[in-house]
Enzyme design. Structure first.
Site, PDB file in Angstrom:
ATOM      1  N   ASP A 128      -1.948   4.800   7.969  1.00 44.55           N
ATOM      2  CA  ASP A 128      -2.210   6.003   8.777  1.00 44.55           C
ATOM      3  C   ASP A 128      -2.711   5.575  10.147  1.00 44.55           C
ATOM      4  O   ASP A 128      -1.933   5.458  11.109  1.00 44.55           O
ATOM      5  CB  ASP A 128      -3.226   6.878   8.020  1.00 44.55           C
ATOM      6  CG  ASP A 128      -3.475   8.224   8.665  1.00 44.55           C
ATOM      7  OD1 ASP A 128      -3.509   8.295   9.902  1.00 44.55           O
ATOM      8  OD2 ASP A 128      -3.658   9.227   7.948  1.00 44.55           O
ATOM      9  N   ASP A 156       0.856  -1.188   0.000  1.00 44.99           N
ATOM     10  CA  ASP A 156       0.000   0.000   0.000  1.00 44.99           C
ATOM     11  C   ASP A 156       0.893   1.240   0.000  1.00 44.99           C
ATOM     12  O   ASP A 156       2.094   1.150   0.294  1.00 44.99           O
ATOM     13  CB  ASP A 156      -0.942   0.000   1.212  1.00 44.99           C
ATOM     14  CG  ASP A 156      -2.220   0.800   0.952  1.00 44.99           C
ATOM     15  OD1 ASP A 156      -2.307   1.473  -0.086  1.00 44.99           O
ATOM     16  OD2 ASP A 156      -3.141   0.751   1.805  1.00 44.99           O
ATOM     17  N   ASP A 157       0.298   2.397  -0.339  1.00 48.27           N
ATOM     18  CA  ASP A 157       1.110   3.615  -0.353  1.00 48.27           C
ATOM     19  C   ASP A 157       1.474   4.063   1.055  1.00 48.27           C
ATOM     20  O   ASP A 157       2.587   4.509   1.309  1.00 48.27           O
ATOM     21  CB  ASP A 157       0.414   4.748  -1.148  1.00 48.27           C
ATOM     22  CG  ASP A 157      -1.035   5.006  -0.720  1.00 48.27           C
ATOM     23  OD1 ASP A 157      -1.555   4.282   0.161  1.00 48.27           O
ATOM     24  OD2 ASP A 157      -1.652   5.936  -1.272  1.00 48.27           O
TER      25      ASP A 157
END
Ligand SMILES: O=P(O)(O)OC[C@H]1O[C@H](OP(=O)(O)OP(=O)(O)O)[C@H](O)[C@@H]1O
Ligand SMILES: [Mg+2]
Length: 166
Positions: free
Chosen positions: A103, A99-100
């Site tokens: 969070d 995934d980028d």
């Protein structure tokens, strides 16, 4: 909703360099031998393309998850498409999940639960999500919003002196 205080804008060049740095790290883990990449759409698509090229991985699968419907506001997490059952066998051993960023770690938590033995990698990580990932490149603080190049365009910038004029 409290908006993040700081901004961390990322250019295409910087993202490419950071995704390559992630590939270097992953080459050292599991001897770089992964049977497939599972990328978490949509943010994971871009790093997955770079990492698959660097590590020679040609089997790419998606898991489609949506949660941030508006800027910086996380809603109910929705799994829009699951992973093919072939990759869920043996709890996802040998699978590389990309995934980028992580969070709050909620997206990572949901996908990890599908494949507990997979290796989870992101380019960026914030402190709350960090325990959910095995490998990442850069940590940014929780009160920072990361601006990805695919979400941005060129705009006029006021000269710095304009904000300092008495
Ligand atoms: O750790 P979390 O708090 O769960 O947030 C991280 C996720 O949020 C973003 O995806 P988003 O759901 O916005 O969808 P997108 O990838 O399609 O932009 C990002 O790409 C991660 O997948
Ligand atoms: Mg995403």
């Amino acid at each position: 909703m409290s908006l993040p205080e700081k901004a961390f804008p990322v250019s295409w060049d910087q993202f490419h360099r950071d995704a390559r740095a992630l590939a270097w790290r992953l080459a050292g883990a599991n001897k770089g031998q992964w049977k497939a990449i599972v990328c978490i759409t949509r943010g994971g698509l871009v790093p997955a393309a770079i990492i698959s090229r660097e590590l020679g991985i040609r089997v790419i699968e998606t898991v489609c998850v949506a949660s941030y419907h508006d800027y910086a506001s996380q809603g109910q997490l929705q799994v829009l498409k699951e992973v093919t059952p072939a990759l869920l066998a043996d709890d996802g051993a040998g699978v590389l999940i990309i995934d980028d960023l992580t969070d709050t770690g909620k997206t990572a938590g949901i996908v990890r639960a599908m494949m507990p033995k997979a290796h989870f990698a992101t380019v960026y990580a914030k402190p709350k999500g960090r325990p959910m990932v095995d490998t990442f490149v850069t940590e940014v603080s929780q009160d920072t919003w990361i601006y990805f190049p695919w979400d941005m365009g060129f705009t006029y910038q006021k000269p710095i002196a304009d904000d300092h004029a008495g």
